[in-house]
Scaffold this motif. Structure first.
Motif, PDB file in Angstrom:
ATOM      1  N   THR A 101       0.847  -1.186   0.000  1.00  0.00           N
ATOM      2  CA  THR A 101       0.000   0.000   0.000  1.00  0.00           C
ATOM      3  C   THR A 101       0.887   1.242   0.000  1.00  0.00           C
ATOM      4  O   THR A 101       2.113   1.159   0.074  1.00  0.00           O
ATOM      5  N   GLU A 102       0.262   2.416  -0.047  1.00  0.00           N
ATOM      6  CA  GLU A 102       1.024   3.659  -0.094  1.00  0.00           C
ATOM      7  C   GLU A 102       1.856   3.881   1.174  1.00  0.00           C
ATOM      8  O   GLU A 102       2.869   4.578   1.146  1.00  0.00           O
ATOM      9  N   LYS A 139      -1.711   6.204 -10.383  1.00  0.00           N
ATOM     10  CA  LYS A 139      -2.757   6.671  -9.483  1.00  0.00           C
ATOM     11  C   LYS A 139      -4.135   6.158  -9.869  1.00  0.00           C
ATOM     12  O   LYS A 139      -5.119   6.485  -9.247  1.00  0.00           O
ATOM     13  N   GLY A 140      -4.180   5.367 -10.927  1.00  0.00           N
ATOM     14  CA  GLY A 140      -5.455   4.894 -11.449  1.00  0.00           C
ATOM     15  C   GLY A 140      -6.219   4.066 -10.457  1.00  0.00           C
ATOM     16  O   GLY A 140      -5.688   3.567  -9.487  1.00  0.00           O
ATOM     17  N   MET A 147      -3.686  -3.207  -5.463  1.00  0.00           N
ATOM     18  CA  MET A 147      -2.863  -2.495  -6.431  1.00  0.00           C
ATOM     19  C   MET A 147      -1.683  -1.842  -5.734  1.00  0.00           C
ATOM     20  O   MET A 147      -1.779  -1.383  -4.596  1.00  0.00           O
ATOM     21  N   THR A 148      -0.556  -1.813  -6.402  1.00  0.00           N
ATOM     22  CA  THR A 148       0.638  -1.188  -5.846  1.00  0.00           C
ATOM     23  C   THR A 148       0.376   0.280  -5.509  1.00  0.00           C
ATOM     24  O   THR A 148      -0.207   1.012  -6.315  1.00  0.00           O
ATOM     25  N   ASN A 149       0.792   0.699  -4.316  1.00  0.00           N
ATOM     26  CA  ASN A 149       0.686   2.094  -3.892  1.00  0.00           C
ATOM     27  C   ASN A 149      -0.762   2.533  -3.688  1.00  0.00           C
ATOM     28  O   ASN A 149      -1.066   3.724  -3.736  1.00  0.00           O
ATOM     29  N   ALA A 201      -4.341   3.312   1.797  1.00  0.00           N
ATOM     30  CA  ALA A 201      -4.671   2.422   2.908  1.00  0.00           C
ATOM     31  C   ALA A 201      -6.182   2.393   3.065  1.00  0.00           C
ATOM     32  O   ALA A 201      -6.849   3.426   3.077  1.00  0.00           O
ATOM     33  N   GLY A 202      -6.727   1.187   3.161  1.00  0.00           N
ATOM     34  CA  GLY A 202      -8.166   1.039   3.290  1.00  0.00           C
ATOM     35  C   GLY A 202      -8.896   0.822   1.990  1.00  0.00           C
ATOM     36  O   GLY A 202     -10.099   0.528   1.987  1.00  0.00           O
ATOM     37  N   ARG A 203      -8.194   0.949   0.868  1.00  0.00           N
ATOM     38  CA  ARG A 203      -8.841   0.736  -0.427  1.00  0.00           C
ATOM     39  C   ARG A 203      -9.229  -0.731  -0.594  1.00  0.00           C
ATOM     40  O   ARG A 203      -8.472  -1.632  -0.256  1.00  0.00           O
TER      41      ARG A 203
END
Length: 379
Positions: free
Chosen positions: A128-129, A223-224, A260-262, A265-267
């Motif tokens: 995550t980010e 960022k998609g 997904m990379t980056n 958090a919580g997505r």
């Protein structure tokens, strides 16, 4: 001295002019060899709408995205992918041969993929980010539409097994975050610390995703809104899934991912969402998806495939193709799906450049497919 006219020049020039006039026709579509080459495109489209295989009892996928290339993929990497898919299929085959049902078969297959760091699920989950790991999974039984899912878990070794526990031991469909982790631990599932999921490959992808870029297309990809975008889609997303039909012709499906990379958090993407990343209903389809998660949620991808079969009279291959190739790209995302009906008809359409998958037939044959030239129809 009088020069005699060269009368032969006139007919020769006439022939040359006629030839010159005819030459462009050979380069235009609709004539000669160019016509035959041009006619291949509709044939490929028609093939993509057809089943990949028949008499299939179990299938798995390892993600969709930018295709692996036969000419540039290291032989060791190719072998690792094929072995990973085959190992998952063998695990499911053992369950089915021992009389286990389709739910147990897809769980067993996905667990093997979760334990393989090559894939973006379990051991090899992306970051995550904030450099953490949050995993999602779901499972569904086609006989009664029972389903279970977990989202954002951080300490479960095999999220697909936690999803099955939710289905079988609670009155809920989805548990998330700390509550899901605690529930899995209380019910005896192996737990791990965050460093268990760490791999160098995924760390490098996070670093690359966070690197400043002047390319707006690359920035948009990073960022998609879909799992597997950005750095992780240099090859394939790695999200995993399985579909199966057992001796009673009951269907089941399961999907698991690190996201997904980056990602924020919580997505939560489509993998734990019933009707988006996973769906199974007897008489229609068992389906597991991989691709741009938000688009698969908005398009209710796997449920729509089922509805097209049930209410639209479509076969499994054309229904899956219409959703994944015909509809979802218009919403702004690509990906793929493995879809299986109760008769063993198997389809694997993808609107992304590539998708890796494999399947097991009733005769026990295992087939794995990695490269674009392996994805034409057999059926």
């Amino acid at each position: 001295m009088r020069v005699r006219p060269r009368l032969w020049i006139v007919p020769v020039l006439t022939v040359l002019v006629a030839v010159a006039a005819a030459l462009p026709a050979f380069s235009r579509p609709g004539s000669g060899e160019a016509h035959r080459v041009g006619a291949m495109a509709p044939t490929k489209v028609a093939d993509a709408r057809r089943p990949v295989a028949r008499d299939v009892v179990l299938a798995v996928h390892g993600g969709a995205g930018t295709a692996l290339r036969r000419g540039t993929t290291d032989p060791r990497k190719e072998k690792a992918y094929r072995d990973g898919l085959a190992d998952a299929l063998k695990a499911g085959r053992r369950v089915l041969r021992d009389g286990g049902d389709s739910v147990a078969a897809v769980e067993a297959a996905v667990r093997v993929l979760e334990d393989n760091e090559l894939f973006n699920a379990g051991r090899g989950a992306v970051f995550t980010e904030d450099a953490g790991h949050e995993l999602d999974a779901s499972i569904m039984r086609g006989s009664d539409l029972a389903a279970g899912a977990v989202a954002g878990v951080r300490s479960v070794r095999n999220p697909v097994s936690a999803a099955r526990l939710v289905m079988e031991k609670t009155k809920h469909v989805m548990l998330a975050g700390e509550g899901a982790d605690d529930f899995a631990a209380r019910n005896g599932l192996p737990t791990v610390t965050q460093d268990y999921y760490w791999t160098q490959r995924r760390w490098d992808e996070l670093v690359k995703a966070k690197a400043p870029t002047k390319d707006p297309r690359a920035e948009k990809a990073t960022k998609g809104g879909g799992k597997g975008t950005g750095a992780a889609e240099e090859e394939i997303t790695g999200t995993v899934g399985a579909v199966a039909v057992d001796r009673d012709r009951d269907l089941a499906a399961a999907t698991s991912t690190g996201g997904m990379t980056n990602k924020m958090a919580g997505r939560v993407g489509d993998s734990p969402v019933v009707g988006a990343g996973t769906y199974a209903k007897n008489g229609t389809v068992a389906a597991s998806a991989t691709g741009h998660g938000e688009v698969f949620i908005r398009g209710a991808a796997t449920a729509t495939i089922s509805h097209l079969i049930e209410f639209g009279g479509r076969d499994v291959a054309s229904a899956a193709y219409e959703v994944v190739v015909g509809r979802l790209p218009r919403l702004g995302g690509t990906g793929g799906v493995i879809a299986l009906d109760h008769e063993g008809t198997f389809a694997a359409p993808h609107s992304s450049e590539g998708m890796v998958y494999g399947y097991l037939t009733e005769d026990g044959d295992i087939v794995t497919r990695l490269f674009p030239d392996e994805t034409s129809s057999d059926g």
